[in-house]
Scaffold this motif. Structure first.
Motif, PDB file in Angstrom:
ATOM      1  N   LYS A  83       4.014   1.260  -4.468  1.00 40.71           N
ATOM      2  CA  LYS A  83       5.011   0.678  -5.370  1.00 40.71           C
ATOM      3  C   LYS A  83       4.407   0.418  -6.756  1.00 40.71           C
ATOM      4  O   LYS A  83       4.970   0.823  -7.779  1.00 40.71           O
ATOM      5  CB  LYS A  83       5.549  -0.657  -4.786  1.00 40.71           C
ATOM      6  CG  LYS A  83       6.203  -0.504  -3.421  1.00 40.71           C
ATOM      7  CD  LYS A  83       6.778  -1.797  -2.926  1.00 40.71           C
ATOM      8  CE  LYS A  83       5.736  -2.907  -2.748  1.00 40.71           C
ATOM      9  NZ  LYS A  83       4.755  -2.603  -1.684  1.00 40.71           N
ATOM     10  N   THR A  84       3.278  -0.253  -6.761  1.00 36.12           N
ATOM     11  CA  THR A  84       2.649  -0.559  -8.046  1.00 36.12           C
ATOM     12  C   THR A  84       2.239   0.723  -8.769  1.00 36.12           C
ATOM     13  O   THR A  84       2.365   0.847  -9.986  1.00 36.12           O
ATOM     14  CB  THR A  84       1.419  -1.468  -7.837  1.00 36.12           C
ATOM     15  OG1 THR A  84       1.847  -2.648  -7.164  1.00 36.12           O
ATOM     16  CG2 THR A  84       0.790  -1.850  -9.153  1.00 36.12           C
ATOM     17  N   THR A  85       1.787   1.689  -7.984  1.00 37.43           N
ATOM     18  CA  THR A  85       1.409   2.972  -8.568  1.00 37.43           C
ATOM     19  C   THR A  85       2.604   3.621  -9.252  1.00 37.43           C
ATOM     20  O   THR A  85       2.500   4.109 -10.386  1.00 37.43           O
ATOM     21  CB  THR A  85       0.843   3.893  -7.477  1.00 37.43           C
ATOM     22  OG1 THR A  85      -0.210   3.216  -6.796  1.00 37.43           O
ATOM     23  CG2 THR A  85       0.329   5.188  -8.060  1.00 37.43           C
ATOM     24  N   GLY A  99       0.805  -1.220   0.000  1.00 42.81           N
ATOM     25  CA  GLY A  99       0.000   0.000   0.000  1.00 42.81           C
ATOM     26  C   GLY A  99       0.834   1.263   0.000  1.00 42.81           C
ATOM     27  O   GLY A  99       0.305   2.368   0.068  1.00 42.81           O
TER      28      GLY A  99
HETATM   29  N1  LIG Z   1      -6.871   1.596  -9.250  1.00 44.55           N
HETATM   30  C1  LIG Z   1      -6.830   2.266  -8.092  1.00 44.55           C
HETATM   31  N2  LIG Z   1      -7.784   3.149  -7.827  1.00 44.55           N
HETATM   32  C2  LIG Z   1      -7.761   3.845  -6.662  1.00 44.55           C
HETATM   33  N3  LIG Z   1      -6.826   3.732  -5.714  1.00 44.55           N
HETATM   34  C3  LIG Z   1      -5.830   2.829  -5.916  1.00 44.55           C
HETATM   35  C4  LIG Z   1      -5.789   2.063  -7.132  1.00 44.55           C
HETATM   36  N4  LIG Z   1      -4.701   1.267  -7.077  1.00 44.55           N
HETATM   37  C5  LIG Z   1      -4.098   1.543  -5.878  1.00 44.55           C
HETATM   38  N5  LIG Z   1      -4.778   2.463  -5.200  1.00 44.55           N
HETATM   39  C6  LIG Z   1      -4.402   3.034  -3.887  1.00 44.55           C
HETATM   40  O1  LIG Z   1      -3.113   3.615  -3.990  1.00 44.55           O
HETATM   41  C7  LIG Z   1      -2.329   3.307  -2.856  1.00 44.55           C
HETATM   42  C8  LIG Z   1      -1.060   2.593  -3.283  1.00 44.55           C
HETATM   43  O2  LIG Z   1      -1.398   1.330  -3.825  1.00 44.55           O
HETATM   44  P1  LIG Z   1      -0.346   0.424  -4.560  1.00 44.55           P
HETATM   45  O3  LIG Z   1       0.436   1.262  -5.492  1.00 44.55           O
HETATM   46  O4  LIG Z   1      -1.090  -0.723  -5.134  1.00 44.55           O
HETATM   47  O5  LIG Z   1       0.568  -0.069  -3.355  1.00 44.55           O
HETATM   48  P2  LIG Z   1       1.627  -1.267  -3.291  1.00 44.55           P
HETATM   49  O6  LIG Z   1       1.803  -1.759  -4.697  1.00 44.55           O
HETATM   50  O7  LIG Z   1       2.826  -0.666  -2.718  1.00 44.55           O
HETATM   51  O8  LIG Z   1       1.033  -2.291  -2.416  1.00 44.55           O
HETATM   52  C9  LIG Z   1      -3.178   2.478  -1.932  1.00 44.55           C
HETATM   53  O9  LIG Z   1      -3.754   3.318  -0.980  1.00 44.55           O
HETATM   54  C10 LIG Z   1      -4.267   1.952  -2.862  1.00 44.55           C
HETATM   55  O10 LIG Z   1      -5.470   1.781  -2.146  1.00 44.55           O
END
Ligand SMILES: Nc1ncnc2c1ncn2[C@@H]1O[C@H](COP(=O)(O)OP(=O)(O)O)[C@@H](O)[C@H]1O
Ligand SMILES: [Mg+2]
Lengths: 419, 244
Positions: free
Chosen positions: B51-53, B48
């Motif tokens: 990273k993926t973002t 959360g």
């Molecule tokens: N498609 C999306 N729409 C809205 N919020 C998102 C989406 N994907 C991720 N988030 C939010 O963005 C934040 C970072 O998520 P993410 O990048 O998936 O984290 P990680 O990959 O580090 O676990 C989190 O709070 C998540 O809830």
């Protein structure tokens, strides 16, 4: 091309749910095309039943009723016309020819029509085609019959065969004219009209078998043998209706008025084309309703596809994320889903058409035998092609709904599968 | 034509800000992130933390609110959406944590998937269907998937470890300059993680590809040239980071 292959493989992977969707569309399309074809054939078969006749005259009744019994041999006349009135109208200066008709008897469910040789000379159907004999010749003797094609085919009757005519429309044993059998003298070529289902005899023969009958029952002790009958005066005293040909079409209304105002008897004259139209309008309501229902069924089939595609999107999120990651744009996703919908609709349309032809091939002869309605296995007609086009277009449009959703998802979520 | 220049760094980000919703919280606020060509770097951060973002911005799937993302010398903001898709297809390989493969394609077809979307990678991998298949097989063999029987199995029946290696082969086919892996080992057994990363390293080195791997699991950190704590470079309020 690559898109299509991927889309196709993806579809194959989901072949069971996809198969059901396609089947639903195919059934709907088969129904739609079937109804449309039935409608078309019924109408053209219907209007082809009689042509070249300017007026049909019968006892006073509704035009539709007169048309039904005189042309389609359905229902019964409420009253007869006296021979004298018939002769008088036939001698009207504008009248070129007449064909007297007497109805009421039957043979094994097939209606018996008593008439004279003029029937073979003047009766026209479809685009003014005359009747033709496929075997034998028109009746000439009192106890001779000419069979419609279907009668001969269904009952396997051949020339020379003797048949017994039943009194009335039902074949009940004790009211048969079995003392005076008729010999088959000719068999007509197929016309795909009510003529095929008719047994034709002479007016004299009809008169003869009713000698010694009163009010539909044989009078005891008054029976005559065929030979005695031949000695009698067999000029009919009454007929059921008659067809009229005039020297010009324009005289139709004049003569119709003359008949309708005929002082000695209450008569009705109809213009067959007009009456056919009226009758078709009556039947047309049902036909329109049927067509409407089949469009609804098509709509339901497409809705099924739409809902399947929509609910599939959730499950296909990973697929979309993978495609995005390897370089697919959101527009590609849009095309993928839309293409899929179009492909399903196309498959449904093709399968539905195939189903229709299979049905026509197997059920067509049954329908013809049972209802006397011939349904051609010709190619698709323009209306049918238009319908198929509408189905494909509707499929494409219904694909737009999940496609736009998938597009949005592809833009928003991108490569985030959100495990 | 989107292009990649050899002398520029693999990744060069400045003042990157991103939020998912217009009035939502900032998920990323990176003053700087720079990765040189050929580097193998590890980005660590709890679940959360974004990273993926971040990876979706680096791949050009997502667009930063402000700031600059330059990949292989190409400013992504300067490209239209479809150009960015092209750029990704041509120059980037991506590995997911799980479910990397399309179940309706064969193992080899999955590996060759990027070649359907990128002419450049198709030509790099040999061009003709025969040459592509040979290159795919070569890559698979390098990733310990040389077994012929394996290649005929439906991909859904492969073990997770095998699936991840197929994903690695797909990310590497056609010689992309940058390979991005999002927790590629998190679904693997402990003792398989290191082996996977080493195979990935080998192949990246052979192709001189830059590797960016993100994970919450820091046990593999020491294998990389360099490691970055996302929390240290990301200036967002810690409140939005949710541990799972
Ligand atoms: N498609 C999306 N729409 C809205 N919020 C998102 C989406 N994907 C991720 N988030 C939010 O963005 C934040 C970072 O998520 P993410 O990048 O998936 O984290 P990680 O990959 O580090 O676990 C989190 O709070 C998540 O809830
Ligand atoms: Mg993540």
């Amino acid at each position: 091309m690559a898109t299509l292959i991927l889309a196709w493989k993806s579809l194959l992977n989901r072949r069971y749910t996809v198969g059901l969707t396609v089947l639903a569309i195919a059934l709907a399309v088969a129904l739609l095309l079937g109804v449309e074809r039935l409608r078309y054939e019924a109408r053209s078969g219907f209007t082809a039943t009689i042509s070249g006749t300017d007026l049909i005259v019968g006892a006073r009744s509704s035009p539709v009723q007169l048309l039904l019994y005189s042309v389609f041999r359905m229902g019964e006349a409420t009253n007869n016309i006296s021979w004298r009135s018939y002769r008088q109208i036939a001698d009207h200066p504008r009248v070129q020819w007449t064909v007297p008709l007497s109805l009421g008897d039957s043979h094994r469910g097939y209606p018996v029509l008593a008439t004279n040789q003029d029937y073979f000379k003047y009766y026209r159907y479809a685009d003014a085609r005359p009747l033709e004999l496929s075997q034998g010749e028109p009746f000439s003797g009192v106890f001779e019959a000419v069979l419609g094609n279907e009668v001969a085919r269904e009952l396997s009757y051949e020339l020379g065969r003797e048949i017994v005519i039943a009194h009335g429309a039902d074949d009940v044993a004790f009211v048969r004219h079995d003392d005076m059998p008729f010999t088959v003298r000719g068999i007509l070529a197929p016309t795909r009209t009510a003529v095929d289902r008719t047994i034709h005899i002479s007016l004299e023969g009809f008169e003869a078998i009713h000698l010694g009958w009163q009010a539909g029952v044989p009078l005891p002790g008054r029976q005559v043998s065929p030979d005695e009958a031949r000695q009698r005066d067999l000029t009919p005293r009454q007929i059921t209706a008659f067809l009229v040909g005039l020297d010009s079409r324009a005289a139709s209304f004049q003569l119709q008025r003359y008949v309708n105002d005929y002082p000695r008897e209450a008569l009705t004259a109809i213009l067959p084309g007009v009456a056919l139209h009226q009758l078709w309008d009556l039947l047309g309501m049902a036909e329109q309703a049927l067509l409407l229902v089949s469009w609804f069924v098509v709509g339901v089939g497409l809705l099924g596809m739409l809902s399947a595609q929509l609910s599939n999107l959730e499950a296909r999120r990973r697929e979309m994320a993978i495609l995005r990651a390897v370089g697919a744009g959101p527009r590609y996703i849009l095309l993928l889903i839309c293409g899929e919908a179009l492909m399903l609709a196309l498959l449904g349309a093709v399968l539905g058409t195939a189903l229709l032809y299979a049905l026509l091939f197997f059920a067509g002869p049954l329908i013809e035998a049972r209802f006397g309605l011939f349904i051609g296995i010709g190619g698709l007609r323009p209306t049918e092609l238009t319908y198929l086009g509408i189905v494909l277009l509707a499929g494409l449009f219904s694909g737009l709904v999940p496609a736009v959703r998938a597009y949005r998802q592809a833009v928003v979520n991108g490569i985030n599968m959100r495990l | 034509m989107p292009n990649a220049t050899l002398d520029k760094p693999a990744i060069d980000c400045r003042d990157l800000r991103f939020r998912w919703y217009r009035r939502g919280p900032l998920v990323l606020d990176l003053p700087e992130l720079r990765v040189e060509r050929g580097e193998k770097i590890f980005i660590a951060g709890p679940s959360g933390s974004g990273k993926t973002t971040l990876l979706s911005l680096l791949t050009g799937v997502g667009v930063a609110e402000t700031g600059r993302v330059s990949i292989l010398g190409q400013d992504l903001a300067a490209l239209s959406g479809s150009r960015r898709d092209r750029f990704r297809a041509d120059h980037l390989g991506y590995i997911f944590q799980l479910f990397n493969l399309l179940p309706y394609l064969s193992l080899l077809e999955n590996v060759l998937l990027p070649c359907r979307f990128s002419r450049r990678r198709r030509l790099n991998a040999g061009g003709s269907p025969g040459a592509l298949a040979a290159e795919g097989r070569r890559l698979l063999a390098h990733l310990d998937l040389g077994d012929l029987k394996l290649r005929q199995q439906p991909v859904a029946e492969l073990s997770v470890g095998q699936q991840q290696r197929v994903a690695a082969a797909r990310a590497l086919i056609g010689g992309p300059e940058l390979v991005i892996a999002d927790e590629p080992t998190s679904s693997l057994d402990m003792d398989r993680r290191e082996a996977f990363v080493k195979l990935l390293f080998n192949e990246c080195s052979r192709q001189q590809a830059t590797l960016v791997m993100v994970s919450h699991d820091r046990s593999l950190e020491h294998l990389f040239d360099r490691s970055i704590q996302l929390g240290q470079i990301n200036r967002v309020e810690p409140g939005i980071v949710r541990e799972t």
